[in-house]
Design a protein around this motif. Structure first.
Motif, PDB file in Angstrom:
ATOM      1  N   GLN A 134       0.830  -1.207   0.000  1.00 38.90           N
ATOM      2  CA  GLN A 134       0.000   0.000   0.000  1.00 38.90           C
ATOM      3  C   GLN A 134       0.863   1.255   0.000  1.00 38.90           C
ATOM      4  O   GLN A 134       0.571   2.226  -0.701  1.00 38.90           O
ATOM      5  CB  GLN A 134      -0.919  -0.004   1.225  1.00 38.90           C
ATOM      6  N   TRP A 182       2.370   1.789  -3.449  1.00 41.40           N
ATOM      7  CA  TRP A 182       1.339   2.288  -4.361  1.00 41.40           C
ATOM      8  C   TRP A 182       1.093   3.780  -4.124  1.00 41.40           C
ATOM      9  O   TRP A 182       0.943   4.556  -5.073  1.00 41.40           O
ATOM     10  CB  TRP A 182       0.056   1.494  -4.145  1.00 41.40           C
ATOM     11  N   GLN A 183       1.061   4.208  -2.862  1.00 43.27           N
ATOM     12  CA  GLN A 183       0.854   5.624  -2.546  1.00 43.27           C
ATOM     13  C   GLN A 183       2.018   6.480  -3.046  1.00 43.27           C
ATOM     14  O   GLN A 183       1.812   7.589  -3.558  1.00 43.27           O
ATOM     15  CB  GLN A 183       0.684   5.801  -1.036  1.00 43.27           C
ATOM     16  N   VAL A 200       3.983   5.836  -5.610  1.00 45.40           N
ATOM     17  CA  VAL A 200       3.916   5.900  -7.072  1.00 45.40           C
ATOM     18  C   VAL A 200       2.803   6.837  -7.528  1.00 45.40           C
ATOM     19  O   VAL A 200       2.964   7.607  -8.486  1.00 45.40           O
ATOM     20  CB  VAL A 200       3.715   4.484  -7.658  1.00 45.40           C
ATOM     21  N   GLU A 201       1.673   6.791  -6.841  1.00 46.13           N
ATOM     22  CA  GLU A 201       0.517   7.585  -7.253  1.00 46.13           C
ATOM     23  C   GLU A 201       0.656   9.064  -6.895  1.00 46.13           C
ATOM     24  O   GLU A 201       0.212   9.937  -7.640  1.00 46.13           O
ATOM     25  CB  GLU A 201      -0.753   7.015  -6.604  1.00 46.13           C
ATOM     26  N   ASN A 202       1.283   9.362  -5.761  1.00 51.12           N
ATOM     27  CA  ASN A 202       1.252  10.727  -5.230  1.00 51.12           C
ATOM     28  C   ASN A 202       2.522  11.531  -5.472  1.00 51.12           C
ATOM     29  O   ASN A 202       2.532  12.751  -5.243  1.00 51.12           O
ATOM     30  CB  ASN A 202       0.973  10.697  -3.723  1.00 51.12           C
ATOM     31  N   TYR A 203       3.594  10.881  -5.900  1.00 57.31           N
ATOM     32  CA  TYR A 203       4.860  11.593  -6.064  1.00 57.31           C
ATOM     33  C   TYR A 203       5.321  11.518  -7.511  1.00 57.31           C
ATOM     34  O   TYR A 203       5.193  10.479  -8.169  1.00 57.31           O
ATOM     35  CB  TYR A 203       5.948  10.983  -5.163  1.00 57.31           C
ATOM     36  N   SER A 204       5.866  12.630  -7.977  1.00 62.40           N
ATOM     37  CA  SER A 204       6.524  12.634  -9.279  1.00 62.40           C
ATOM     38  C   SER A 204       7.978  12.214  -9.078  1.00 62.40           C
ATOM     39  O   SER A 204       8.458  12.089  -7.944  1.00 62.40           O
ATOM     40  CB  SER A 204       6.458  14.027  -9.900  1.00 62.40           C
ATOM     41  N   ALA A 223       6.130   4.948 -14.775  1.00 56.26           N
ATOM     42  CA  ALA A 223       5.553   4.214 -13.643  1.00 56.26           C
ATOM     43  C   ALA A 223       6.534   3.167 -13.120  1.00 56.26           C
ATOM     44  O   ALA A 223       6.667   2.973 -11.902  1.00 56.26           O
ATOM     45  CB  ALA A 223       4.242   3.554 -14.058  1.00 56.26           C
ATOM     46  N   LYS A 280       9.213   4.957 -11.116  1.00 54.11           N
ATOM     47  CA  LYS A 280       8.736   5.349  -9.786  1.00 54.11           C
ATOM     48  C   LYS A 280       8.571   4.131  -8.878  1.00 54.11           C
ATOM     49  O   LYS A 280       8.870   4.197  -7.678  1.00 54.11           O
ATOM     50  CB  LYS A 280       7.414   6.116  -9.911  1.00 54.11           C
ATOM     51  N   LYS A 288       0.355  13.852   1.657  1.00 58.96           N
ATOM     52  CA  LYS A 288       0.112  12.883   0.584  1.00 58.96           C
ATOM     53  C   LYS A 288      -0.131  11.484   1.124  1.00 58.96           C
ATOM     54  O   LYS A 288      -0.034  10.508   0.385  1.00 58.96           O
ATOM     55  CB  LYS A 288       1.297  12.864  -0.380  1.00 58.96           C
TER      56      LYS A 288
END
Length: 351
Positions: free
Chosen positions: A278, A281-282, A284-288, A322, A325, A350
């Motif tokens: 989890q 996943w957070q 990867v989704e929330n950070y550039s 992706a 990251k 985040k």
């Protein structure tokens, strides 16, 4: 099951039982005490049996030494899976052929070296029968009218080497099939690259027989799998294989048992499920990618780790963003830990 076990059929069980009964009968006859009340036929029978055992005992000893040598060769060839290799059918066939070859070599030595001490014959053949069996026996020579020589020779060594190569190849193929099965099961229960990386790293570190150089080399090979350009499935399969090769089948079974109980190795120690997936996943989704670099600079104390993240975050047209990251996220979890990252994400808003 890793490494196909040799199944004892009914015929094999009957053969073993008959062999043991005959052996017990021979031993009983040899040690049976001769007294005045003993029947007259017992003494001649005992003498004949004793003489028979005296004649065949050198071949039995040589066969046992040959089996020991064959077993040692298999263990040295398949150092990572010695027990599994010895369980295969081809291993048993190879050992049996070595026993027969050792006995044949003893016959050759006894025929050609009649003056040699019998005990020395048994010892030398038992240990060095492979060299003897590879001897090229010239049966006849011919000299032609043109002065060219020809010969008729018996080369058992070539046949012996070919069979050994065949047996080892078959054993390796069987082990390879079972290795793939074990790796697939690991991937089924541990789909996260972070978990696989952690387990593989711990497995290498826990090995007591590795030298310092071997441990560092295996860790370096493991770190190469975090390369963003490496396909994720390949990296995870390689990590699972590293766990199997460094920990062995029993260790893999332990990991699978823990996974089937709903706990990862790390979670089993603290008694709660892992939230690594989890967190990754957070991230990867929330950070550039630039934000991941900034996060690494903020939390990592190692300049080497920061440089790795910087290099991994460089734009690459051949690499998927992706995947880049995800690789960095796995690396950060390994280097920093779950709780510090969760705290930093909460501070950044985040989480």
């Amino acid at each position: 099951m890793f490494g196909r076990r040799t199944k004892f059929t009914r015929g094999m069980k009957i053969f073993i039982a008959v062999f043991l009964l005959i052996l017990a009968a021979l031993i009983t006859i040899i040690v049976f005490p001769i007294t005045e009340t003993t029947p007259a036929w017992v003494a001649p029978l005992q003498t004949n049996v004793y003489g028979f055992m005296a004649r065949i005992s050198p071949y039995i000893l040589v066969g046992l030494l040959g089996a020991t040598v064959a077993t040692a060769e298999l263990v040295s060839t398949f150092q990572t899976y010695p027990r599994e290799a010895l369980r295969t059918r081809w291993a048993w066939v190879l050992i049996l052929v070595n026993v027969v070859a050792a006995m044949i070599a003893l016959v050759v030595v006894r025929v050609t070296m009649t003056e040699m001490n019998p005990s020395l014959q048994v010892l030398s053949v038992g240990v060095g029968f492979q060299a003897i069996i590879r001897t090229r026996f010239v049966l006849a020579k011919r000299i032609g009218d043109d002065g060219q020589e020809g010969e008729v020779a018996l080369n058992l060594g070539w046949l012996y080497d070919q069979f050994q190569n065949l047996a080892r190849t078959q054993i390796d193929l069987e082990l390879m099939n079972n290795r793939r099965t074990a790796v697939t099961r690991l991937l089924d229960y541990y789909p996260s690259m972070a978990e696989l990386y952690d387990i593989a790293w711990y497995t290498i570190t826990s090995r007591a027989t590795l030298t310092r150089e071997q441990e560092e080399q295996r860790k370096a090979d493991l770190e190469k799998l975090l390369d963003p350009k490496a396909p994720e499935n390949f990296a995870k399969s390689s990590m699972a294989l590293a766990i199997l090769e460094n920990g062995g089948q029993a260790y893999v079974e332990l990991l699978l048992t823990q996974a089937m109980q709903g706990l990862s190795p790390e979670a089993a120690a603290v008694g709660k499920p892992s939230n690594t997936d989890q967190l990754i996943w957070q991230l990867v989704e929330n950070y550039s990618l630039p934000e991941m670099v900034a996060l690494a600079e903020k939390l990592c104390s190692s300049e080497k780790a920061i440089n790795y993240v910087r290099e991994a975050a460089q734009p690459d047209p051949e690499a998927n963003t992706a995947n880049q990251k995800a690789t960095i996220a796995h690396f950060l979890v390994q280097q920093i830990g779950v709780e510090p990252l969760q705290t930093a994400m909460a501070e950044d808003g985040k989480a």
